[in-house]
Design an enzyme around this catalytic site. Sequence first.
Site, mmCIF file in Angstrom:
data_model
loop_
_atom_site.group_PDB
_atom_site.id
_atom_site.type_symbol
_atom_site.label_atom_id
_atom_site.label_comp_id
_atom_site.label_asym_id
_atom_site.label_seq_id
_atom_site.Cartn_x
_atom_site.Cartn_y
_atom_site.Cartn_z
ATOM 1 N N CYS A 2 25.658 -11.687 26.178
ATOM 2 C CA CYS A 2 25.659 -13.144 26.194
ATOM 3 C C CYS A 2 25.221 -13.635 24.814
ATOM 4 O O CYS A 2 24.455 -12.970 24.119
ATOM 5 C CB CYS A 2 24.730 -13.756 27.237
ATOM 6 S SG CYS A 2 25.073 -13.246 28.917
ATOM 7 N N ARG A 27 29.888 -11.369 22.031
ATOM 8 C CA ARG A 27 28.750 -10.967 22.856
ATOM 9 C C ARG A 27 29.031 -11.134 24.344
ATOM 10 O O ARG A 27 28.230 -10.719 25.187
ATOM 11 C CB ARG A 27 27.520 -11.792 22.488
ATOM 12 C CG ARG A 27 27.107 -11.679 21.046
ATOM 13 C CD ARG A 27 25.889 -12.521 20.773
ATOM 14 N NE ARG A 27 24.735 -12.016 21.481
ATOM 15 C CZ ARG A 27 23.911 -11.099 21.008
ATOM 16 N NH1 ARG A 27 24.115 -10.592 19.821
ATOM 17 N NH2 ARG A 27 22.881 -10.700 21.707
ATOM 18 N N TRP A 74 28.396 -12.768 29.430
ATOM 19 C CA TRP A 74 28.869 -11.466 29.901
ATOM 20 C C TRP A 74 28.095 -11.222 31.189
ATOM 21 O O TRP A 74 26.896 -11.003 31.175
ATOM 22 C CB TRP A 74 28.564 -10.383 28.867
ATOM 23 C CG TRP A 74 29.147 -9.046 29.197
ATOM 24 C CD1 TRP A 74 30.394 -8.597 28.894
ATOM 25 C CD2 TRP A 74 28.492 -7.959 29.855
ATOM 26 N NE1 TRP A 74 30.560 -7.300 29.337
ATOM 27 C CE2 TRP A 74 29.411 -6.893 29.931
ATOM 28 C CE3 TRP A 74 27.221 -7.789 30.415
ATOM 29 C CZ2 TRP A 74 29.104 -5.669 30.524
ATOM 30 C CZ3 TRP A 74 26.908 -6.569 31.012
ATOM 31 C CH2 TRP A 74 27.844 -5.524 31.054
ATOM 32 N N ASN A 100 19.932 -15.398 27.523
ATOM 33 C CA ASN A 100 20.515 -14.085 27.270
ATOM 34 C C ASN A 100 19.462 -13.050 27.646
ATOM 35 O O ASN A 100 18.324 -13.145 27.185
ATOM 36 C CB ASN A 100 20.874 -13.955 25.784
ATOM 37 C CG ASN A 100 21.221 -12.527 25.394
ATOM 38 O OD1 ASN A 100 21.773 -11.780 26.197
ATOM 39 N ND2 ASN A 100 20.904 -12.153 24.174
ATOM 40 N N GLY A 101 19.841 -12.083 28.488
ATOM 41 C CA GLY A 101 18.885 -11.048 28.890
ATOM 42 C C GLY A 101 18.875 -10.903 30.400
ATOM 43 O O GLY A 101 19.810 -11.327 31.087
ATOM 44 N N GLU A 480 35.834 9.531 19.141
ATOM 45 C CA GLU A 480 35.898 8.122 18.732
ATOM 46 C C GLU A 480 37.327 7.580 18.879
ATOM 47 O O GLU A 480 37.528 6.447 19.322
ATOM 48 C CB GLU A 480 35.400 7.980 17.285
ATOM 49 C CG GLU A 480 35.525 6.608 16.673
ATOM 50 C CD GLU A 480 34.762 5.518 17.417
ATOM 51 O OE1 GLU A 480 33.981 5.830 18.319
ATOM 52 O OE2 GLU A 480 35.010 4.344 17.111
ATOM 53 N N LYS A 484 38.178 4.378 21.220
ATOM 54 C CA LYS A 484 38.841 3.186 20.690
ATOM 55 C C LYS A 484 40.113 2.905 21.488
ATOM 56 O O LYS A 484 40.386 1.774 21.849
ATOM 57 C CB LYS A 484 39.190 3.432 19.213
ATOM 58 C CG LYS A 484 39.102 2.287 18.305
ATOM 59 C CD LYS A 484 37.726 1.928 17.813
ATOM 60 C CE LYS A 484 36.625 2.097 18.795
ATOM 61 N NZ LYS A 484 35.294 1.828 18.343
ATOM 62 N N GLU A 487 39.299 1.583 24.980
ATOM 63 C CA GLU A 487 38.671 0.255 24.938
ATOM 64 C C GLU A 487 39.684 -0.865 24.803
ATOM 65 O O GLU A 487 39.545 -1.894 25.447
ATOM 66 C CB GLU A 487 37.744 0.144 23.706
ATOM 67 C CG GLU A 487 36.338 0.617 23.904
ATOM 68 C CD GLU A 487 35.476 0.308 22.680
ATOM 69 O OE1 GLU A 487 35.830 0.756 21.573
ATOM 70 O OE2 GLU A 487 34.458 -0.372 22.829
ATOM 71 N N HIS A 503 39.660 25.447 28.792
ATOM 72 C CA HIS A 503 38.675 25.728 29.838
ATOM 73 C C HIS A 503 38.724 24.696 30.960
ATOM 74 O O HIS A 503 37.760 24.538 31.706
ATOM 75 C CB HIS A 503 37.270 25.786 29.231
ATOM 76 C CG HIS A 503 37.101 26.909 28.250
ATOM 77 N ND1 HIS A 503 37.077 28.225 28.639
ATOM 78 C CD2 HIS A 503 37.013 26.909 26.893
ATOM 79 C CE1 HIS A 503 36.947 28.997 27.569
ATOM 80 N NE2 HIS A 503 36.922 28.220 26.488
ATOM 81 N N LYS A 600 30.095 -6.730 22.773
ATOM 82 C CA LYS A 600 29.779 -5.931 21.595
ATOM 83 C C LYS A 600 28.355 -5.417 21.611
ATOM 84 O O LYS A 600 28.086 -4.281 21.241
ATOM 85 C CB LYS A 600 29.995 -6.763 20.331
ATOM 86 C CG LYS A 600 29.836 -5.915 19.084
ATOM 87 C CD LYS A 600 30.651 -6.451 17.956
ATOM 88 C CE LYS A 600 30.713 -5.456 16.815
ATOM 89 N NZ LYS A 600 31.572 -4.303 17.100
HETATM 90 C C1 AGP Z 1 32.325 0.543 20.250
HETATM 91 O O1 AGP Z 1 33.650 0.237 20.008
HETATM 92 C C2 AGP Z 1 31.751 -0.091 21.425
HETATM 93 N N1 AGP Z 1 31.853 -1.496 21.372
HETATM 94 C C3 AGP Z 1 30.407 0.444 21.916
HETATM 95 O O2 AGP Z 1 30.617 1.750 22.337
HETATM 96 C C4 AGP Z 1 29.221 0.409 20.921
HETATM 97 O O3 AGP Z 1 29.435 1.336 19.897
HETATM 98 C C5 AGP Z 1 27.919 0.739 21.679
HETATM 99 O O4 AGP Z 1 27.700 -0.219 22.654
HETATM 100 C C6 AGP Z 1 26.722 0.864 20.770
HETATM 101 O O5 AGP Z 1 26.459 -0.338 20.101
HETATM 102 P P1 AGP Z 1 25.441 -0.380 18.890
HETATM 103 O O6 AGP Z 1 25.995 0.450 17.809
HETATM 104 O O7 AGP Z 1 25.349 -1.821 18.537
HETATM 105 O O8 AGP Z 1 24.138 0.167 19.380
#
Ligand code: AGP
Length: 605
Positions: A2, A27, A74, A100-101, A480, A484, A487, A503, A600
């Site tokens: 948020c 956010r 969020w 937020n929280g 990674e 990506k 996501e 395996h 994010k």
């Molecule tokens: C990455 O594309 C993601 N949005 C997510 O995995 C992110 O890397 C993760 O939440 C960690 O965030 P940070 O690096 O801000 O701690």
Amino acid sequence: MCGIIAHAGADDAVGTLIDGLERLEYRGYDSAGIAVQNGSGIAVHKRAGDVSEVREEIQTAASSGDVGIGHTRWSTHGPPTDENAHPHTSDTDNVAVVHNGIIENHAELREFLADEGYEFTSDTDTEVIPHLVEHFRKEESETIVAFRRAVEELEGSYAIAALVRDEGRVYAARAGSPLVLGLDDDQYYLASDIPAFIEHTRDVVYLEDGDVVVLEPNEAQIFDENGLSVERSGECVDWNPEDVGKGAFDHYMLKEIHNQSSSLSKTIRGRVDPDNGRVALEELDAEILDGVENVHLVACGTSYHAALFGARMLTDAGVRARVFRASEYAKMAGPTTEGTLVIPVTQSGETADTLSALRTATERGATTVTVTNVVGSTAAREADESVFIRAGPEIGVAATKTFTSQVVTLILLSQKIAAELPDATPREDLPELLAALEQVPTHIDQVVETSRAEDLASRLLEYDAYFFIGRGMSRPVALEGALKFKEITYEHAEGFASGQLKHGPLALVTSQTPVFGLFTGDEAEKTITNAKEAQTRGAEIIGIGPENGPGAAESDAYLRVPDTHPVCQNLLANVQLQLVSYHTAKQLDRSIDKPRNLAKSVTVQ
Ligand code: AGP
């Protein structure tokens, strides 16, 4: 998660709030709202959907005011509906709150308030806050005292901003969730993050946990956890408004992929001493490494993949290093002692799981050095030391340029640690590696300019699943690449250690499951062999490797990277995979910068 924003000043608050919320949408973006003092009370506009929908509603209502609060959500408690959107108000509509929280004791507070006759209209934990403020206002003559008493009842993490009817000010508090104050001549801003107000000011104050702030059009007062008025030192951030705009690009993600050469140049600048073939990470006082016996890296998501890369660099240099998913650290870490150096790797510096691991490490007496992008973030403030990746603001939810900067920062940090610890030794080829690192920004530009990822993506739309394999230092890149891809395309993608394929995962391989082979780094030959095992079972092999690498002839399609140091090849291969994910998602018409269900900065555990 948020994003919250508040504004008090001579200018109309409405435009500032809505523009700021659009900058904070990374956010959370499942509902949004604002509240402003408009002379006849508090006007609230909120709804499910993204900020542009609230903007439309406000334009229709022609709302205005010089003091206001805003929120982009969020969801945690309750689905994304109009009712659950913030701001939440008290029964009388005298108090409006954004938050937020997580309020952990919201159930008990809700029960208490319901017994007192307050009616709830949402499923959120937040709604207890305006009712509590209202409740204490009946007992206190000053709103600030009532607000503080309400805040004292809250358990959990929060950044809160509140309006009270007929008062031309914002009340705000912070405990465990980010809140930054922005100062302009006659304008004051509060927000979860700086991009929300960067177009107005670069002068900021990072608030402390326990702070309560009262914002008025001509004044901002900060009170500490004891209620005493305090001055907090400010700083001028070196971000520019252009950094948080899309520029000529269709998406933030594409802009951030393209910008990697310049962001990485900033990461490297002044940290490499090429004449002496050594790392010059002078901001990290070597004394902090005295007595370090082993290293734990803790991180989530993309940052975890960067940490895997860093750990491999450390172990290759003879340092005992392990990587943990931050959410598992408290139970899994085994012996963390005063001789342990714990490195939380976190772009935002606000990820709750990573902060929890950092606090576990601190409780156990470890030394902590965070690798983060955000100066003033909670991780930066709580760790003993910070090494900043200097990637600049990243708005796309899918991390791109920050991964590259994290990996390079960890490469440099690993060699600095190896130079200081008695049983470790920096790589023999460090001078060559450092020289190659300085070329990576140029090589990234070459990859971005010549990549055939867009053409490839158009052929990739009809498959069942997508696998990514790598070995050694290309394994984090495979993981990674898969993260990506899933996501932003919403397609099923998995990354594996290439040696692991046979395996078990090989059972999933068919002609409908393309395999991306990371044919980069020192162990490319074995990955090529593993890829061929998949190819003979019908899978299309998409190799990523150096210009004239041996994988080119074995691949059904091949994405080239400049022929450079094996460690750096992996960084360049990752850029190719970023482009594959981007173009595939674009052709599938996905919401690239704001993928469904994601945010994010994940500030809940
Ligand atoms: C990455 O594309 C993601 N949005 C997510 O995995 C992110 O890397 C993760 O939440 C960690 O965030 P940070 O690096 O801000 O701690």
